[in-house]
Design an enzyme around this catalytic site. Structure first.
Site, mmCIF file in Angstrom:
data_model
loop_
_atom_site.group_PDB
_atom_site.id
_atom_site.type_symbol
_atom_site.label_atom_id
_atom_site.label_comp_id
_atom_site.label_asym_id
_atom_site.label_seq_id
_atom_site.Cartn_x
_atom_site.Cartn_y
_atom_site.Cartn_z
ATOM 1 N N GLU A 133 0.855 -1.192 0.000
ATOM 2 C CA GLU A 133 0.000 0.000 0.000
ATOM 3 C C GLU A 133 0.886 1.237 0.000
ATOM 4 O O GLU A 133 1.911 1.277 0.691
ATOM 5 C CB GLU A 133 -0.892 0.000 1.245
ATOM 6 C CG GLU A 133 -1.709 1.263 1.442
ATOM 7 C CD GLU A 133 -2.371 1.318 2.801
ATOM 8 O OE1 GLU A 133 -2.629 2.430 3.284
ATOM 9 O OE2 GLU A 133 -2.622 0.248 3.393
ATOM 10 N N GLU A 138 -2.458 11.970 2.868
ATOM 11 C CA GLU A 138 -3.224 11.503 4.020
ATOM 12 C C GLU A 138 -2.942 12.407 5.212
ATOM 13 O O GLU A 138 -1.798 12.611 5.608
ATOM 14 C CB GLU A 138 -2.874 10.057 4.359
ATOM 15 C CG GLU A 138 -3.819 9.441 5.372
ATOM 16 C CD GLU A 138 -3.622 7.951 5.529
ATOM 17 O OE1 GLU A 138 -4.614 7.260 5.814
ATOM 18 O OE2 GLU A 138 -2.467 7.474 5.363
#
Length: 346
Positions: A133, A138
């Site tokens: 990932e 974020e």
């Protein structure tokens, strides 16, 4: 070609590949045509949202193209949510998967922010966590800087002794819950300062030599990007030092990552933004209870979620090979949870 002295050994810096051919542009009226809407509860990060279907997102004006041709993806800011219920939001995943030798660029004018708000632009392989990932954008609540990370199975590490502009986090084992985090230190990477500067661009190089992420605020975007079109190739040789660098010297990218799907989503609270000690650090005065769900999700949506939206000019994907991406169908009940906070297989 630049080089890097790393742990006493000489390694090549970045990939030998500097020129990339366009694969696809996601933009304007056709943006959503090659994305799948999740259509279910957030069982990834346990956020207090329902990620709605495409038809519901369209009818509720949570995913649309505005008059400027920009793509808007947002949290519902019009509903008065009663206690015990979730607020509607959007999560979308590309039907295309991108292999090693690819490059992804996203041009944004606004990033979601606010107390309880947790936006992300990231990628994952279909069999998490075995396929890796990459978290490109974020942040949570009222943080002022974006952070980047990778998540893998055991055996992949990251060091602060790398050539990058960001600051490596305390965890160097990328299989642990936080992943291998790099915090952006350049200005205007999140919250109000991002949009006040005119937005910006992130670029991610997904290569066997490593994973490299760049960020530029609008005034600093290099000419190779500002002058690019939806059909032109792109050269990255003048981009300079990445903001996050994950070299294959300590993390064999070919071993820990498979072809990736790109994801955009916005959740609320959950197992990072909603953790009481984390929430209180920037949002302690946002409501009477001091609890993320009670003070933010419940009740009127405006003005609390008026800034909880992505404004996207485009996403462009490139390859160093003469291939096109494969197309996969993503399950709406994946067996993983992707987060920079706690992470648990479901």
């Amino acid at each position: 070609m630049s080089v890097l002295l790393f742990s006493g050994t000489l390694f090549l810096f970045l990939s030998r590949v500097v020129a990339y051919n366009i694969i696809r542009e996601y933009a304007g009226s056709t943006f959503f045509d090659r994305w799948d809407f999740y259509g279910g509860l957030d069982n990834l990060t346990l956020g207090n949202v329902t990620w709605v279907s495409r038809s519901d997102a369209t009818s509720q004006s949570l995913a649309y193209v505005n008059s400027e041709g920009h793509v808007i993806i947002k949290v519902d800011n019009t509903t008065n949510v009663p206690s015990g219920q979730n607020r509607n939001s959007v999560r979308i995943t590309t039907q295309d998967t991108y292999d090693l030798g690819s490059l992804w660029i996203i041009d944004l004018n606004h990033i979601p922010f606010g107390c309880s708000v947790w936006p992300a632009f990231w990628s994952f392989g279909p069999n998490w966590p075995d396929d890796g990932e990459i978290d490109i954008i974020e942040a949570i609540n009222m943080m002022t800087n974006n952070q980047m990370a990778i998540h893998t199975t055991p055996g992949c590490t990251h060091s602060d002794n790398v050539d990058q502009l960001g600051v490596t986090g305390s965890t160097i084992d990328c299989s642990l819950a936080p992943g291998c985090v790099v915090t952006e230190i350049s200005p205007n990477s999140y919250q109000t300062s991002f949009s006040e500067a005119g937005g910006g661009v992130w670029a991610t190089q997904f290569d066997s030599s490593g994973i490299f992420i760049w960020f530029w605020s609008r005034p600093d975007i290099p000419p190779s990007i500002t002058q690019a079109t939806s059909t032109s190739s792109i050269n990255i040789s003048q981009w300079g030092t990445p903001h996050a660098s994950y070299f294959s010297a300590t993390c064999n990218i070919s071993q820990f990552f498979t072809p990736q799907n790109l994801v955009l989503d916005i959740t609320l609270c959950g197992d990072w933004a909603g953790v009481p000690s984390i929430y209180e650090s920037t949002c302690a005065n946002s409501g009477p209870t001091g609890l993320c769900y009670d003070d933010c999700v419940v009740g009127p949506g405006s003005p609390r979620f008026d800034n909880a939206y992505f404004d996207i000019s485009y996403i462009r994907t490139y390859t160093s090979a003469s291939v096109v991406p494969s197309t996969t169908q993503i399950s709406t009940s994946p067996n993983f949870r992707a987060a920079s906070g706690q992470r648990t297989a479901l």
